[in-house]
Design a protein around this motif. Structure first.
Motif, PDB file in Angstrom:
ATOM      1  N   ALA A  99      14.782 -21.691   3.293  1.00 17.31           N
ATOM      2  CA  ALA A  99      15.645 -20.522   3.100  1.00 17.31           C
ATOM      3  C   ALA A  99      16.404 -20.542   1.776  1.00 17.31           C
ATOM      4  O   ALA A  99      16.651 -19.485   1.191  1.00 17.31           O
ATOM      5  N   PRO A 117      17.731 -16.233   3.975  1.00 21.33           N
ATOM      6  CA  PRO A 117      17.572 -16.102   5.430  1.00 21.33           C
ATOM      7  C   PRO A 117      16.680 -17.164   6.037  1.00 21.33           C
ATOM      8  O   PRO A 117      15.686 -17.591   5.432  1.00 21.33           O
ATOM      9  N   TRP A 118      17.059 -17.597   7.243  1.00 18.99           N
ATOM     10  CA  TRP A 118      16.097 -18.294   8.083  1.00 18.99           C
ATOM     11  C   TRP A 118      15.077 -17.271   8.562  1.00 18.99           C
ATOM     12  O   TRP A 118      15.450 -16.200   9.061  1.00 18.99           O
ATOM     13  N   ARG A 119      13.800 -17.610   8.499  1.00 18.97           N
ATOM     14  CA  ARG A 119      12.743 -16.768   9.065  1.00 18.97           C
ATOM     15  C   ARG A 119      12.008 -17.621  10.096  1.00 18.97           C
ATOM     16  O   ARG A 119      11.228 -18.500   9.750  1.00 18.97           O
ATOM     17  N   THR A 143      14.511 -22.181  17.136  1.00 14.27           N
ATOM     18  CA  THR A 143      14.900 -20.851  17.589  1.00 14.27           C
ATOM     19  C   THR A 143      15.577 -20.920  18.948  1.00 14.27           C
ATOM     20  O   THR A 143      16.602 -20.262  19.184  1.00 14.27           O
ATOM     21  N   ARG A 146      10.261 -13.443  16.982  1.00 13.34           N
ATOM     22  CA  ARG A 146      10.540 -13.747  15.577  1.00 13.34           C
ATOM     23  C   ARG A 146      11.992 -13.379  15.284  1.00 13.34           C
ATOM     24  O   ARG A 146      12.473 -12.337  15.745  1.00 13.34           O
ATOM     25  N   VAL A 206      15.135 -13.344  12.206  1.00 12.64           N
ATOM     26  CA  VAL A 206      15.653 -13.520  10.854  1.00 12.64           C
ATOM     27  C   VAL A 206      17.163 -13.684  10.973  1.00 12.64           C
ATOM     28  O   VAL A 206      17.856 -12.781  11.459  1.00 12.64           O
ATOM     29  N   HIS A 240      20.307 -14.089   8.785  1.00  6.68           N
ATOM     30  CA  HIS A 240      20.655 -13.887   7.381  1.00  6.68           C
ATOM     31  C   HIS A 240      21.772 -14.846   6.946  1.00  6.68           C
ATOM     32  O   HIS A 240      22.767 -15.023   7.644  1.00  6.68           O
TER      33      HIS A 240
END
Length: 316
Positions: A58, A247-249, A258, A297, A299, A301
């Protein structure tokens, strides 16, 4: 920054450090104020290790070129190399990410309140820079409230990750003043931005986000307002400030991270607004099921800040 959690079903099985806030005045790995008491640090190395790959992916690479240009012009650089202070270093992930991207000899000063994490950071520190130059480390058990220009004398750079959002406006101002007084740049990464995107959208997403953000601001902490406040504070001291998203994705490959993040995020929201608890448990169960199935999924930020403070002692 995600913090320790207690209590509700929404918070079950959270690795320490991944859930809601520590008591006002405490960061998980760094004492923010002198309370006169010794408390157990609240980050588990497992959480820091779990998030390290997502943090590394990130962080903003676009800030490295202007940073390298400034560091190349520091006085004494050729003779002595760089001296880099990493504030709230945890297990040392910032050094492992940054040191291999900078040329020249480097000496990292690792600051943390937790001697156990400092040991991890020292043992796992990088040994060579981008050009093969030697990297050395020392550890200091410390307190961000005592970070002054004198303490940073001789510093080439100050770094931190996930720090700004757990400071007050006064503490951010003190950090900016210390860096400006020492004439050293600051690279402060991965501050929460207060925005989250989950696929597919759910009616409770906004409620959980708002409650989480309110939780981050408890006790006068800046939470998602931190990067703006820090940019203003550094600018007031004459620094040139650059902001970039980081951002983490998170997808199926990051399912374990997650899941931990979800439990901590929802746990903080419920701690802030207990009336959400019944609905939040169902929401969390649904999201965790999607995560386990590889269908979720996320994101998360964050923002990175590079402050190029005015050099002192005639530096370029």
């Amino acid at each position: 920054m995600e913090r320790e959690t207690t209590g509700t079903a929404a918070a079950a099985s959270v690795i320490p450090g991944a859930g809601p806030a520590a008591p006002t005045g405490e960061r998980a790995t760094l004492r923010l104020r002198d309370t006169g008491e010794e408390e157990i640090a609240r980050y588990a190395p497992e959480w820091l290790q779990l998030r390290e790959p997502a943090d590394a992916a990130a962080r903003s690479y676009d800030l490295l070129d202007p940073l390298r240009m400034r560091l190349a012009n520091l006085p004494g650089r050729a003779a002595d190399g760089l001296v880099i202070h990493d504030i709230g270093c945890g297990t040392g992930s910032m050094g492992r990410w940054l040191a291999p991207h900078l040329d020249g000899a480097q000496h990292w000063v690792l600051h943390d309140r937790d001697p156990y994490l400092l040991h991890f950071a020292a043992v796992a520190s990088p040994r060579s820079a981008a050009d093969g130059s030697h990297v050395t480390v020392e550890t200091r058990r410390g307190d961000v409230a005592r970070l002054t220009a004198d303490a940073l004398s001789g510093a080439s750079l100050v770094t931190a990750s996930a720090l700004l959002d757990v400071l007050t406006r006064e503490e951010v101002g003190a950090l900016a003043a210390a860096c400006a007084g020492a004439g050293c740049p600051a690279l402060l990464t991965l501050s929460v931005a207060g925005r989250v995107e989950l696929t597919a959208p759910h009616p409770m997403d906004e409620e959980i986000t708002e409650a989480f953000n309110a939780h981050q601001r408890r006790g006068g902490l800046l939470g998602p307002d931190a990067v703006t406040a820090a940019a203003e504070a550094f600018a007031e001291h004459g620094a040139t400030v650059r902001l970039n998203p980081s951002p983490w994705r998170l997808g199926p490959e990051q399912a374990e991270l997650t899941g931990q993040w979800l439990r901590g995020w929802v746990g903080a929201a419920v701690e802030e607004r207990p009336e959400l608890a019944a609905r939040a448990d169902g929401y969390l169960a649904e999201r965790l099921e999607a995560c386990a199935a590889g269908e979720l999924r996320v994101v998360v930020h964050h923002s990175d800040l590079l402050a190029l403070c005015r050099p002192v002692n005639g530096a370029a």
